[in-house]
Each structure stands twice: as C-alpha cells, then as structure tokens.
Design an enzyme around this catalytic site. Sequence first.
Site, PDB file in Angstrom:
ATOM      1  CB  SER A  42      -0.970   0.029   1.181  1.00  0.00           C
ATOM      2  OG  SER A  42      -0.285   0.247   2.398  1.00  0.00           O
TER       3      SER A  42
ATOM      4  CE  LYS B  44      -3.164   2.473   4.522  1.00  0.00           C
ATOM      5  NZ  LYS B  44      -2.673   1.458   3.659  1.00  0.00           N
TER       6      LYS B  44
END
Length: 190
Positions: A52, A102
């Site tokens: 990701s 993230k």
Amino acid sequence: MTSQETDVKQATAPSKTWRSWRENLILVAIALFLALFIRTFIAEPRYIPSDSMLPTLHTGDRLVVEKVSYHFHPPITGDIIVFQPPAELQRRGYPKDQAFIKRVIGIPGEIISVVRGKVYINGQALSENYIAEPANQPFSPVQVPADKFFVMGDNRNDSNDSRYWGFLPQQNIIGRATFRFWPLDRIGFI
C-alpha cells in the site's frame, strides 16, 4: 595453609560467585528495562506487510518508528505514520493491535478531495512525486474534523485508507516512520 585459612577461602568463594551472579542479573534486568522503556516510549521497529505504500516503502521493509515528536506537535501533511486501526476497521475485523502505515494527507480543518486522479487540499492540487500512480476514482470533498487526520497510501489504487474507512483519530497514532534499516541496499531516512 592452615585449616582455618582453607575454611576462610572456601567461605569467600561462594560469596564471590554469588556477587558475580547478582551483578549479572542486575545488568540483565537494567538492559530489559531500558529495552522495554525505549520500545514503549521512544522508538520501535516495524515491518511493512503490504504494497500500500509503494513506491516509497516495499513489502518486507523494516523501519524505525519514533514516538516522541508527536507529544510536542501534531503530524503534518506528508508525514508517514504508523497507527492502530480506527473503530471502523476494527468493526471490519482488523485486530486492535494490528498496525497500519499511511501518509498524512489532510490535517484538522482542511478540505480534501480527489478529482481526475489529483488530490486537492482546500482546492489546491497537492504535488505528489511519491505516489505509484494517480487515484483511479474520484472522492467528494470532506472536511477533516478536529483531532483527526485523513491518510492515504502512496499506492493509491491498492490502499485501504481514509477514503474507505474515514478519518484517523489522533489518539490512534503510534508514531512517525523515520528510518529504514532493512534491506541494506535501501537503508536510510524516509
């Protein structure tokens, strides 16, 4: 050597052995305490389990996550953070102790949107030279609430992020990824 001297020598031998063992035990206890203290309050190693965050971070990268700076200032746009899953992700079956990583895109008060693959903050396009590719779906404007953040993976089209589960509460943030120590050919600050 008299029997009295022999008795004294034998009596001090276990005493010296015990002192040596006690000193070693104290050193081990101090080392364990320091290791736990550092890991709990200062920094800890983390492993990247998914794609990701490509191309910035690869599956299998090992990072140092520092935990001190956010006690003095909140995260800023662009920081790569590690966090515990918010309530929505926990409702979807992710365990509370599973860490996510993230990039901070929106901070409290900002309006975030995605139009034609570009991320906008308060109507201004965000310059993003770190993404794998532009997002392939639009995202309607949302305002980031107080004490929350909008986060996205750098691999926009393969990232389970704020676009799908909402805002990240500040209290879920573990720390900021600062240094990659593995693999050796990509060692360095992030």
